[in-house]
Scaffold this motif. Structure first.
Motif: not given
Length: 110
Positions: A65-85
């Motif tokens: 779902r949309r969480e936060g304004p356009r450039f400050l998006l976030w999710s409370d689900e930890v699996d929605h994030y991946l590690p990147f260089c």
């Protein structure tokens, strides 16, 4: 200055502007990233999700779902994030914003 350095500086400046404009959302982003680090560890403990380089940041890749304004998006689900260089993180962020802009701002034609 390298192209990567310029892109990182531009992103940092953009995020700083939006964090000042939306302090509550910026705090939500930091809390979400703290939660990711708590459950999944530091990004540097992982390889980049798209190349063999070591990761150096967590990047949001899925929104339920949309969480936060356009450039400050976030999710409370930890699996929605991946590690990147850093280079891959910038590319992932650009792709995510372009895809979301097409949904959220279809009238602009961008």
């Amino acid at each position: 200055m390298t192209k990567l350095s310029k892109r990182l500086r531009e992103r940092d400046q953009r995020l700083t502007r939006f964090a000042k404009r939306y302090p509550a959302a910026a705090a939500d982003v930091l809390r979400a990233l703290d939660q990711v680090r708590h459950f999944r560890g530091e990004s540097s403990e992982h390889d980049c999700a798209t190349c063999p380089a070591p990761a150096d940041e967590w990047q949001l890749v899925k929104l339920s779902r949309r969480e936060g304004p356009r450039f400050l998006l976030w999710s409370d689900e930890v699996d929605h994030y991946l590690p990147f260089c850093s280079p891959c993180a910038l590319d992932a962020e650009d792709r995510r914003r372009a895809a979301l802009d097409a949904i959220w701002y279809p009238e602009t034609g961008e």
